[in-house]
Design a protein around this motif. Structure first.
Motif, mmCIF file in Angstrom:
data_model
loop_
_atom_site.group_PDB
_atom_site.id
_atom_site.type_symbol
_atom_site.label_atom_id
_atom_site.label_comp_id
_atom_site.label_asym_id
_atom_site.label_seq_id
_atom_site.Cartn_x
_atom_site.Cartn_y
_atom_site.Cartn_z
ATOM 1 N N TYR A 5 -1.063 4.974 11.841
ATOM 2 C CA TYR A 5 -0.814 4.429 10.508
ATOM 3 C C TYR A 5 -2.022 3.656 9.977
ATOM 4 O O TYR A 5 -2.715 2.965 10.725
ATOM 5 C CB TYR A 5 0.400 3.507 10.532
ATOM 6 N N ALA A 6 -2.231 3.785 8.686
ATOM 7 C CA ALA A 6 -3.348 3.113 8.022
ATOM 8 C C ALA A 6 -2.961 2.822 6.577
ATOM 9 O O ALA A 6 -1.924 3.283 6.089
ATOM 10 C CB ALA A 6 -4.591 4.003 8.069
ATOM 11 N N MET A 7 -3.795 2.035 5.904
ATOM 12 C CA MET A 7 -3.515 1.656 4.513
ATOM 13 C C MET A 7 -4.815 1.674 3.706
ATOM 14 O O MET A 7 -5.899 1.489 4.252
ATOM 15 C CB MET A 7 -2.897 0.251 4.478
ATOM 16 N N ILE A 8 -4.656 1.904 2.405
ATOM 17 C CA ILE A 8 -5.778 1.819 1.461
ATOM 18 C C ILE A 8 -5.445 0.748 0.436
ATOM 19 O O ILE A 8 -4.308 0.670 -0.044
ATOM 20 C CB ILE A 8 -5.995 3.160 0.723
ATOM 21 N N HIS A 9 -6.433 -0.091 0.109
ATOM 22 C CA HIS A 9 -6.308 -1.031 -1.011
ATOM 23 C C HIS A 9 -7.361 -0.643 -2.038
ATOM 24 O O HIS A 9 -8.567 -0.694 -1.755
ATOM 25 C CB HIS A 9 -6.532 -2.476 -0.535
ATOM 26 N N ASP A 10 -6.910 -0.227 -3.213
ATOM 27 C CA ASP A 10 -7.823 0.214 -4.271
ATOM 28 C C ASP A 10 -8.149 -0.963 -5.178
ATOM 29 O O ASP A 10 -7.294 -1.446 -5.935
ATOM 30 C CB ASP A 10 -7.184 1.364 -5.072
ATOM 31 N N ASN A 11 -9.397 -1.392 -5.096
ATOM 32 C CA ASN A 11 -9.850 -2.559 -5.851
ATOM 33 C C ASN A 11 -9.899 -2.304 -7.357
ATOM 34 O O ASN A 11 -9.930 -3.232 -8.164
ATOM 35 C CB ASN A 11 -11.240 -2.964 -5.353
ATOM 36 N N ASN A 12 -9.906 -1.020 -7.752
ATOM 37 C CA ASN A 12 -9.901 -0.701 -9.189
ATOM 38 C C ASN A 12 -8.514 -0.828 -9.791
ATOM 39 O O ASN A 12 -8.360 -1.197 -10.951
ATOM 40 C CB ASN A 12 -10.396 0.728 -9.414
ATOM 41 N N LEU A 13 -7.509 -0.482 -8.978
ATOM 42 C CA LEU A 13 -6.140 -0.493 -9.487
ATOM 43 C C LEU A 13 -5.478 -1.857 -9.341
ATOM 44 O O LEU A 13 -4.539 -2.191 -10.070
ATOM 45 C CB LEU A 13 -5.301 0.564 -8.751
ATOM 46 N N CYS A 14 -5.927 -2.668 -8.387
ATOM 47 C CA CYS A 14 -5.308 -3.974 -8.143
ATOM 48 C C CYS A 14 -5.527 -4.897 -9.347
ATOM 49 O O CYS A 14 -6.602 -4.924 -9.938
ATOM 50 C CB CYS A 14 -5.917 -4.594 -6.890
ATOM 51 N N ILE A 15 -4.482 -5.644 -9.700
ATOM 52 C CA ILE A 15 -4.588 -6.600 -10.802
ATOM 53 C C ILE A 15 -4.346 -8.038 -10.316
ATOM 54 O O ILE A 15 -4.214 -8.956 -11.113
ATOM 55 C CB ILE A 15 -3.601 -6.260 -11.944
ATOM 56 N N GLY A 16 -4.259 -8.207 -8.999
ATOM 57 C CA GLY A 16 -4.128 -9.555 -8.442
ATOM 58 C C GLY A 16 -2.804 -10.233 -8.716
ATOM 59 O O GLY A 16 -2.703 -11.459 -8.683
#
Ligand code: SF4
Ligand code: SF4
Ligand code: SF4
Length: 190
Positions: A5-16
Motif C-alpha cells: 500500500y502507498a499514497m500520493i499527495h498532489d500539491n496542485n490539488l490540495c487546498i489546505g
C-alpha cells in the motif's frame, strides 16, 4: 502476491482545508494534543512572481527501509505483510527510541497509552473493512490517492505513471511509500 500500500499527495490539488486531518482524528479517535496527520501551509513566491501556497503533508510515510523498526529493542514496531508499519502497544517498553529514529517526525506519544503512535493507513479501522483511509475519502479535491503498488491496474499506479512525483528525504534510503506531486503553479512558460 502480497499488497504494497502507498499514497500520493498532489500539491496542485490540495487546498489546505484540513478535512483530512479532521477525518483522521474522528476515525481513529486521536486525542486533541497530538495528530497522525497535519497539512502545513507555507506562503510561496513562484518564479513568475505570483504568490501562492505550498501544502506539506506530515504523517508517517510508511518507509520500506524503516529506521523506526530497526532501532526497536522489543520488535513492538514492525512492518506487516502489506508493507504497513504498525506498533504493538503490548510489546512497547516506552523507550521511545522509535520516536527519535523517525526522520519524518511522524510519531507521537499517545497521552493515554504512553506508547508511540502514528498513521497506520487506517489499517485497524477502514482498511480492515475493505474501505479506503478516512483522509482519502473526505478530501474534497481528490488530492489524495491510495492503493496497491503491486496491482498494475490500481489507480495509484496509473497516476504514478502519468505524473512526476518525488518522495521526501529520498537521500536517506528509506524508500517512503508516500509520493508527492510537486506544485507546478507559477511556472515560467517559454
Ligand atoms: S483534505 Fe485534501 S485538500 Fe484538504 S488539506 Fe487534506 S489533502 Fe489537502
Ligand atoms: S515515517 Fe517514521 S514512523 Fe513511518 S515508517 Fe518511516 S521511520 Fe517509521
Ligand atoms: S491513512 Fe488513516 S491514519 Fe493515516 S493519516 Fe489518513 S486517516 Fe489518518
Amino acid at each position: 502476491m502480497a499488497k504494497k500500500y502507498a499514497m500520493i499527495h498532489d500539491n496542485n490539488l490540495c487546498i489546505g482545508c484540513q478535512a483530512c486531518n479532521v477525518a483522521c482524528r474522528s476515525e481513529n479517535q486521536i486525542p486533541e494534543s497530538v495528530y497522525r496527520l497535519q497539512v502545513w501551509i507555507k506562503p510561496e513566491e513562484y518564479p513568475n512572481g505570483t504568490l501562492g501556497y505550498e501544502y506539506h503533508r506530515q504523517s508517517c510515510v510508511h518507509c520500506e527501509n524503516t529506521p523506526c523498526v530497526s532501532v526497536y529493542p522489543t520488535h513492538a514496531s514492525f512492518k506487516n505483510e502489506d508493507g504497513i508499519v504498525l506498533v504493538d502497544v503490548d510489546l512497547c517498553v516506552g523507550c521511545l527510541y522509535c520516536v527519535a529514529a523517525c526522520p519524518y517526525q511522524a510519531r507521537y506519544v499517545d497521552p493515554v497509552t504512553k506508547a508511540p503512535n502514528k498513521c497506520t493507513f487506517c489499517h485497524e479501522s477502514r482498511l480492515s473493512r475493505g474501505e479506503e483511509p478516512a483522509c482519502v475519502t473526505v478530501c474534497p479535491t481528490d488530492a489524495l490517492v491510495f492503493g496497491d503498488l503491486n496491482d498494475p491496474k490500481s489507480k495509484i499506479n496509473t497516476v504514478l505513471s502519468e505524473r512526476v512525483t518525488y518522495r521526501q528525504k529520498e537521500r536517506l534510503g528509506t524508500k517512503p511509500k508516500m509520493f508527492i506531486v510537486p506544485n507546478h503553479k507559477g511556472g515560467i512558460k517559454s
